[in-house]
Design a protein around this motif. Structure first.
Motif, short mmCIF file in Angstrom:
data_model
loop_
_atom_site.label_atom_id
_atom_site.label_comp_id
_atom_site.label_asym_id
_atom_site.label_seq_id
_atom_site.Cartn_x
_atom_site.Cartn_y
_atom_site.Cartn_z
N THR A 77 -11.09 -0.65 5.22
CA THR A 77 -9.94 0.25 5.18
C THR A 77 -10.28 1.52 4.41
O THR A 77 -9.90 2.63 4.84
CB THR A 77 -8.75 -0.46 4.52
OG1 THR A 77 -8.40 -1.62 5.27
CG2 THR A 77 -7.55 0.46 4.42
N VAL A 82 -2.73 -6.09 3.03
CA VAL A 82 -1.52 -5.27 2.94
C VAL A 82 -0.38 -5.97 3.66
O VAL A 82 -0.52 -6.37 4.82
CB VAL A 82 -1.75 -3.87 3.54
CG1 VAL A 82 -0.45 -3.07 3.59
CG2 VAL A 82 -2.81 -3.12 2.74
N VAL A 136 3.91 -1.09 3.74
CA VAL A 136 3.42 0.25 3.40
C VAL A 136 4.60 1.11 2.95
O VAL A 136 5.67 1.09 3.58
CB VAL A 136 2.71 0.92 4.59
CG1 VAL A 136 2.21 2.31 4.20
CG2 VAL A 136 1.55 0.06 5.07
N LEU A 160 1.05 5.48 0.58
CA LEU A 160 0.43 6.69 1.13
C LEU A 160 1.35 7.85 0.78
O LEU A 160 2.52 7.86 1.17
CB LEU A 160 0.24 6.56 2.63
CG LEU A 160 -0.68 7.58 3.32
CD1 LEU A 160 -1.14 7.06 4.68
CD2 LEU A 160 -0.01 8.94 3.50
N LEU A 188 -7.33 -2.67 -1.28
CA LEU A 188 -7.74 -2.38 0.08
C LEU A 188 -9.17 -2.87 0.33
O LEU A 188 -10.03 -2.83 -0.55
CB LEU A 188 -7.67 -0.88 0.35
CG LEU A 188 -6.31 -0.21 0.11
CD1 LEU A 188 -6.38 1.28 0.44
CD2 LEU A 188 -5.21 -0.88 0.91
N ALA A 199 0.85 -1.19 0.00
CA ALA A 199 0.00 0.00 0.00
C ALA A 199 0.88 1.24 0.00
O ALA A 199 1.94 1.25 0.64
CB ALA A 199 -0.92 0.01 1.22
N CYS A 228 -4.40 2.15 10.12
CA CYS A 228 -5.50 1.60 9.34
C CYS A 228 -4.96 0.70 8.22
O CYS A 228 -5.46 -0.41 8.01
CB CYS A 228 -6.32 2.75 8.75
SG CYS A 228 -7.75 2.23 7.80
N LEU A 229 -3.93 1.14 7.51
CA LEU A 229 -3.36 0.35 6.43
C LEU A 229 -2.69 -0.93 6.96
O LEU A 229 -2.82 -2.00 6.37
CB LEU A 229 -2.34 1.18 5.65
CG LEU A 229 -2.92 2.29 4.76
CD1 LEU A 229 -1.80 3.17 4.23
CD2 LEU A 229 -3.73 1.70 3.61
N ASP A 266 -5.00 -3.80 7.67
CA ASP A 266 -5.66 -4.44 6.52
C ASP A 266 -4.98 -5.77 6.20
O ASP A 266 -3.78 -5.82 5.97
CB ASP A 266 -5.60 -3.50 5.31
CG ASP A 266 -6.52 -3.95 4.18
OD1 ASP A 266 -6.61 -5.17 3.93
OD2 ASP A 266 -7.14 -3.08 3.55
N ASN A 301 -5.60 3.17 -3.44
CA ASN A 301 -4.21 2.69 -3.43
C ASN A 301 -3.54 3.02 -4.77
O ASN A 301 -3.73 2.30 -5.74
CB ASN A 301 -4.11 1.19 -3.15
CG ASN A 301 -2.68 0.79 -2.77
OD1 ASN A 301 -1.85 1.63 -2.42
ND2 ASN A 301 -2.39 -0.49 -2.86
N LEU A 320 -9.98 5.24 6.06
CA LEU A 320 -9.12 6.29 5.52
C LEU A 320 -9.93 7.53 5.14
O LEU A 320 -9.45 8.66 5.32
CB LEU A 320 -8.37 5.75 4.30
CG LEU A 320 -7.32 4.67 4.59
CD1 LEU A 320 -6.82 4.06 3.29
CD2 LEU A 320 -6.16 5.24 5.39
#
Length: 822
Positions: free
Chosen positions: A315, A357, A360, A286, A311, A284, A350-351, A354, A331, A319
């Motif tokens: 999730t 995932v 990250v 961000l 996701l 994932a 949060c990620l 998941d 994503n 987010l």
């Protein structure tokens, strides 16, 4: 405990240094060596140096001697050292260029062989052991202590890596370059560092390759317990031995990580220094800007093991609540509001939560609307404790460089460009993917028809008597049929349906032989004009099982570009089976030089083979590979020949076989089921189960170097309607000692299965295998109070001696006299 012979280089107990140039060790002798070190700095004037040498006597019994002199002085130094030769010798390049390097190599090699001295060099960079404050090199810099070891076949590249590591605050456990090695080789260095408690990961630079089996064996053993990162130059250099695509395949199967460029090596080293590693390849992202995330996505190789995670709805909702409804949450996740420390950490939580995932990637560019130092400080506090890896990219220089350093200091990998951050993530996902390949073994399942090996060898012997290296079509088909392939044989002129329709897909399977790594298999597009591309990852080494064959197909270019959208599952399974069959054939028949099945037409229900060609290496006899240790292959196959069905005296059946990686759970259950007394007798502790590292060490076995045998039987499984369940009731194994010629054995039998002759059966099989691997002795330590075990060992011919260090233990050992085997 026996000391590894390379400890004389990496942890010397005594030292001698002779040099006509200033070395760091002259002024920085480690405290623990000061009373056990001879230092002989020589003057620049050769005549004065000769005179000083003639008056010098070396202290006997030194572990390591370091020599750094002009070539004209080398003979005199060696003459003085011959009176009391060291165990090991490190030869650094002198300040004056050697005008006759081959003469120097011949001189030093002959001297070391005459005096049984290990040699590293000539022209070696030297050795760093930062935790010992030991700098045995020409460089004056001293890297900081850490957990990464670096081995290089280039001393100048090694200096660059050390300089870079200092800049990014990365510590090293060891650094060594081989130079023009004549004794200590690359596989042995890898093997030593694999067992080094100071080393958590190994970075390796190589150019020239020599021993495929020994290198892959060492890498497989090392990467089963710690990451190994490999960079190799000369991908397009035809002078270098071995195909680069085949090296790629070999490193994948060894569980190592291959990087292609120098900058990728740095990225991988930083990534692997991070404590967390992903359990899959789903990533994932961000980012606080769409463009930077898109740059990363665009650079993801199509054939990589990295995937953008899908996701979950939970999730996505989470987010949106954290960053606002305007956030892109498909994503990559792109908040369109300025980041705050709290929002970033909540988004990461949060990620990470998941299930889809595995890791990250955070990509941040300078933003005048947010307090970036506070954001990064929060990230530095959160990321090291996260349950999944977090890799960051902080774009920019003037404002972002100090923030990258802040992250580096926390042990969290931080990168300055999207490309280097992507390289880091790719190394992490490749490590996970390759570890799955490493754990795969191929063995004959119950219900499978065993190959007709005697008939297959008879076909090759008949072809050899005919004098040609090319088998006829009839001989090719008969040979492959000995391995029971699930295919239909066709002739183009008799099969108009398949030969005239261009839309019917076809593939090919080819086997070639590499001078370093032996036979290799390519799966690709069918057709006579198809040429191999070095970038095609549809390449692997035998032995293959169905899982490895499936991974090979999925990596291939023809699958990704054409077949995956419409090939039916039953045809895919048949392709996997055919690859496994071809792999078994070339594993069992070393005389095969090449195989080509092309085209293989993919029908609705069956595989239709139109042409098959098999060529032999007429210089290779038709041999039984078990007797030669499968020397034609880089990876030693699962030793199926050691699998034996047996019965106890009461008629109860049991099976003796080599252990497999998938036995981990059964082995842990076996250990947990032992009585406290049995566990104490075996481990001399009250441990109730094996640690993860011990479990890996016992179940992942390099059959080329060591062996673990289990005794298994079937019992009803109440959790599965009483159906039979295989359990382990005994374990015997040996691991090679540090001296490389002997091994330490261990034996443990389940309490309820003792006194049935099981221990003797396991030890008899273990001793026979140790002799076949040409070990010189087996040894073990047994509690003095363990009289049944001592009685068994002495009845097998073991010598029972006192343990000099512990009177409560006995050392039992068996010399393996190879001449007595007949």
């Amino acid at each position: 405990m026996l000391r590894h012979r390379l400890a004389a280089f990496f942890e010397p107990r005594s030292l001698c240094v002779v040099a006509d140039t200033e070395l760091a060790v002259f002024t920085q002798v480690p405290a623990y060596l000061r009373s056990a070190t001879d230092l002989l700095p020589l003057p620049d004037d050769p005549a004065l140096a000769q005179q000083q040498l003639s008056q010098w006597t070396m202290t006997p019994g030194r572990d390591l001697a370091v020599i750094c002199v002009r070539s004209g002085l080398l003979a005199a130094v060696l003459q003085q050292m011959a009176v009391a030769p060291p165990r090991a010798l490190l030869l650094l390049p002198g300040q004056v260029v050697d005008q006759a390097p081959q003469d120097t190599r011949d001189l030093i090699q002959a001297w070391c062989q005459e005096h049984s001295v290990m040699l590293l060099g000539p022209r070696a960079f030297g050795i760093y052991r930062p935790h010992l404050n030991l700098n045995l090199s020409l460089a004056q810099m001293q890297p900081r202590a850490g957990r990464i070891a670096v081995i290089s076949q280039s001393r100048m590249l090694l200096r660059s890596i050390i300089d870079w590591a200092e800049d990014v605050n990365l510590g090293l456990s060891a650094a060594v370059s081989l130079g023009e090695v004549t004794d200590v080789d690359l596989p042995e260095l890898v093997e030593y560092l694999a067992t080094d408690p100071r080393t958590d990961s190994i970075a390796l630079y190589l150019d020239k390759l020599t021993s495929g089996r020994e290198l892959i064996s060492a890498l497989r053993a090392a990467s089963s317990v710690k990451p190994v990162i490999v960079l190799r130059a000369g991908r397009s250099d035809a002078e270098l031995s071995g195909s680069d695509a085949v090296l790629d395949a070999a490193l994948r199967r060894a569980g190592a990580i291959r990087v292609n460029y120098f900058v990728e090596l740095f990225a991988a080293i930083k990534a692997m220094s991070y404590a967390r590693r992903p359990r899959g390849g789903k990533i994932a992202m961000l980012a606080n800007g769409r463009a930077s995330a898109q740059l990363v996505q665009d650079a993801i190789p199509a054939e990589s093991s990295m995937l953008m995670a899908t996701l979950t709805q939970g999730t996505v909702k989470c987010l949106s609540e954290i960053f606002g409804v305007s956030t892109l949450v498909d994503n990559p996740v792109i908040p369109y509001v300025p980041l705050t420390p709290d929002a970033l950490i909540e988004g990461l939580r949060c990620l990470i939560a998941d299930s889809q995932v595995d890791a990250v990637m955070v990509i941040l560019a300078p933003d005048e609307f947010c307090d970036m130092p506070k954001v990064v400080e929060a990230l530095a506090a959160f990321a090291p404790g996260a349950s999944k890896p977090i890799v960051t990219c902080l774009l920019g220089e003037a404002k972002m460089r100090p923030l990258r350093r802040l992250l580096d200091q926390t042990g969290m990998p931080a990168f300055r460009t999207p490309e280097t951050a992507l390289s880091a993530v790719l190394s992490l996902t490749s490590y996970h993917y390759n570890q799955q390949l490493l754990q795969q073994t191929r063995y004959v399942h119950s219900g499978q028809r065993p190959a007709e090996l005697e008939q297959a060898r008879a076909i090759l012997e008949a072809a050899g008597r005919e004098g040609g290296d090319q088998l006829s079509r009839e001989q090719c088909i008969a040979l492959l049929e000995c391995f029971h392939p699930d295919v239909h044989w066709e002739r183009d002129e008799e099969d108009e349906h398949f030969s005239t329709q261009d839309d019917v897909p076809s593939v090919m399977i080819r086997v070639s032989r590499d001078p370093i790594f032996g036979p290799w298999i390519w799966f690709g597009e069918g057709g006579h004009l198809v040429r191999f591309s070095a970038s095609d990852r549809g390449v692997d080494l035998p032995p293959l099982n169905l899982n490895l064959a499936g991974k090979l197909i999925e990596r291939s270019r023809v699958w990704r570009q054409e077949l995956q959208s419409y090939v039916e599952p039953q045809i895919l399974r048949k392709l996997q089976g055919l690859l496994e069959t071809i792999s078994e054939m070339v594993s069992e028949l070393p005389a095969i030089e090449s195989v080509e099945l092309d085209p293989i037409v993919l029908g609705y229900r069956d595989l239709h083979i139109h042409e098959i060609n098999i060529r032999l290496d007429v210089s290779t006899p038709v041999a039984i590979p078990q007797k030669t240790g499968f020397s034609h292959m880089a990876i030693y196959p699962y030793p199926t020949h050691l699998v034996q069905s047996r019965v106890f005296a009461d008629g109860s059946p049991w099976v003796l076989r080599p252990i497999r990686p998938e036995d981990a759970d059964a082995l842990q259950d076996f250990i947990r089921g032992l009585s406290e007394k049995s566990r104490y007798m075996r481990f001399v502790s009250m441990m109730r189960e094996l640690t993860p590292k011990m479990l890996t060490r016992y179940t992942y076995v390099d059959y080329h170097r060591e062996l673990a045998l289990v005794a298994t039987t079937q019992i009803p499984n109440p959790a599965n309607r009483g159906l039979p369940q295989e359990i382990i009731i005994g374990l015997a194994h040996y691991l090679r000692n540090a001296d490389g010629v002997g091994a330490e054995y261990a034996l443990v039998i389940s309490d309820e299965w003792q006194k049935r002759g099981l221990g003797r059966s396991l030890m008899d099989a273990l001793i026979l295998a140790a002799r076949q691997q040409q070990l010189s002795y087996l040894e073990g330590v047994v509690l003095s109070s363990n009289r049944p075990m001592l009685h068994l060992m002495t009845s097998l011919g073991f010598i029972n001696e006192e343990d000099a260090e512990d009177p409560s233990m006995r050392r039992v050992w068996l010399p393996l006299n190879l001449e007595e085997q007949g």
